[in-house]
Design an enzyme around this catalytic site. Structure first.
Site, PDB file in Angstrom:
ATOM      1  N   HIS A 119    -140.518  12.557   5.909  1.00 24.04           N
ATOM      2  CA  HIS A 119    -139.031  12.157   5.500  1.00 24.04           C
ATOM      3  C   HIS A 119    -138.696  11.072   6.069  1.00 24.04           C
ATOM      4  O   HIS A 119    -137.445  10.772   6.147  1.00 24.04           O
ATOM      5  CB  HIS A 119    -138.187  13.281   5.494  1.00 24.04           C
ATOM      6  CG  HIS A 119    -138.591  14.592   4.743  1.00 24.04           C
ATOM      7  ND1 HIS A 119    -138.136  15.827   4.903  1.00 24.04           N
ATOM      8  CD2 HIS A 119    -139.140  14.719   3.469  1.00 24.04           C
ATOM      9  CE1 HIS A 119    -138.557  16.660   4.083  1.00 24.04           C
ATOM     10  NE2 HIS A 119    -139.380  16.015   3.223  1.00 24.04           N
ATOM     11  N   CYS A 148    -128.236  -7.232   4.310  1.00 23.67           N
ATOM     12  CA  CYS A 148    -129.708  -7.814   4.651  1.00 23.67           C
ATOM     13  C   CYS A 148    -129.369  -9.104   4.602  1.00 23.67           C
ATOM     14  O   CYS A 148    -128.742  -9.957   4.188  1.00 23.67           O
ATOM     15  CB  CYS A 148    -130.417  -7.281   3.374  1.00 23.67           C
ATOM     16  SG  CYS A 148    -132.050  -8.066   3.330  1.00 23.67           S
ATOM     17  N   SER A 190    -137.348  26.041   7.296  1.00 27.45           N
ATOM     18  CA  SER A 190    -137.052  26.883   6.662  1.00 27.45           C
ATOM     19  C   SER A 190    -137.936  27.063   5.022  1.00 27.45           C
ATOM     20  O   SER A 190    -137.777  28.015   4.407  1.00 27.45           O
ATOM     21  CB  SER A 190    -135.397  26.628   5.902  1.00 27.45           C
ATOM     22  OG  SER A 190    -135.434  25.463   5.181  1.00 27.45           O
ATOM     23  N   ALA A 232    -138.414  27.918  19.294  1.00 25.59           N
ATOM     24  CA  ALA A 232    -139.793  27.039  19.343  1.00 25.59           C
ATOM     25  C   ALA A 232    -140.191  26.903  20.874  1.00 25.59           C
ATOM     26  O   ALA A 232    -141.380  26.865  21.141  1.00 25.59           O
ATOM     27  CB  ALA A 232    -139.466  25.609  18.766  1.00 25.59           C
TER      28      ALA A 232
END
Ligand code: BJW
Ligand code: ZN
Length: 247
Positions: A119, A148, A190, A232
């Site tokens: 992502h 830019c 998820s 985790a």
């Protein structure tokens, strides 16, 4: 220490190739908010109002501000024991690919090399009009979206928004590795966002053992061969230890 499932320990001697797919949960203990859940970013902000090109074009300043806030937050966070254990796992197993949905760059900071970011990465930006990609943005007033230098178009964060195609090379590499791996580990996701959530199914159809490490049940739990219901930082280090002891 949290024990790994017996069914995984039995398979351990045969495991040559490992894929690990991470989500926002792995960075939660570093202080990065997840998206969904009680403390999630999207309790306060509706995803379609911030994470889509339509939202950006309708309200570029608001969307830019949201990402600036998250970038600032990332300046003060560090990888945790789970990020570090996964970086070290690369050197311990024969073949490993880390697939992350996270845009926070913490896996790279922890030292992971063999990695794909599905992502994108919030630390990079690119021009919405011509695609010019930068890590250092031109200066702009607070609340004003930088433009830019090449074409004058608006810079946007180099993340994948809803309705956008994932980077083809990253997704292809993830799919190919999943199809041939022996162990596929899901950490802190998820499993509701596609096409990332389809990758464990490719692993399963190729015969891999699917392990989920997550304190909560997810959309993918029922397809897992083994589950570690833990944070985790508690659930991932034992995996490194098990492979290290196996030699
Ligand atoms: C812990 C923990 C701890 C807590 N330890 N764990 C097929 C079916 C249905 C829908 C679709 C489909 N195909 C495509 C779609 C549409 C859409 C989609 O999936 N929608 C669903 C939500 C319904 N997908 C897309 O639009 C994708 N593009 C695409 O498909 O292109 C083709 C196409 C083009 C045009 C038209 C149609 C198709 C793009 C998806 C891009 C997602 N982008 C985001 C935002 C990135 C930018 C940003 O950061 O702002 O990516 S969305 C957001 O969700 C972010 C994440 O990477 C992603 C996944 O979230 P994640 O990581 O799982 O986090 P959470 O918060 O959901 O879960 C955290 C978990 O951690 C929980 O389980 C906790 O329990 C756990 N946890 N603490 C371990 N300490
Ligand atoms: Zn441009």
């Amino acid at each position: 220490m949290k024990t790994l499932p017996d069914s995984l320990l039995e398979r351990l001697p045969q495991i040559r190739s490992v894929c690990v797919m991470t989500g926002a949960g792995i960075s939660a203990e570093s202080g990065v908010p997840t998206f969904r859940g009680a403390e999630g970013l999207w309790k306060k902000f509706r995803p379609e109002e911030l994470a889509s090109i339509d939202a950006f074009l309708a309200n570029p300043e608001i969307v830019w501000e949201w990402y600036s806030y998250r970038r600032t937050l990332l300046e003060s966070v560090e990888p945790n024991a789970a990020h570090r254990a996964l970086a070290r796992l690369e050197a311990v197993v024969e073949s490993m690919l880390l697939i992350t949905q996270n845009v926070d760059g913490l896996h790279a900071l922890a030292g992971s090399k063999n990695m794909v970011e599905l992502h994108g990465n919030i630390r990079r930006s690119h021009c919405h009009a011509c695609g010019n990609s930068v890590t250092e943005l031109p200066r702009s007033e607070k609340g004003v979206v930088p433009v830019c230098e090449i074409c004058g178009g608006l810079y946007r964060p180099s993340v994948v928004w809803f309705g956008e195609i994932l980077p083809m090379e990253a997704f292809g590499r993830a799919e190919r590795a999943a199809k041939v791996c022996d162990l596929f580990v899901l950490v802190g996701t998820s499993g509701v966002v596609y096409p990332a959530a389809s990758i464990p199914f490719s692993a399963k159809s190729g015969g891999a053992y699917v392990l989920e490490i997550n304190p909560e049940e997810t959309e993918l739990s029922r397809y897992a061969d083994g589950i570690v219901r833990a944070l985790a930082t508690v659930g991932v280090p034992p995996l490194l230890e098990a492979f290290t002891q196996r030699g």
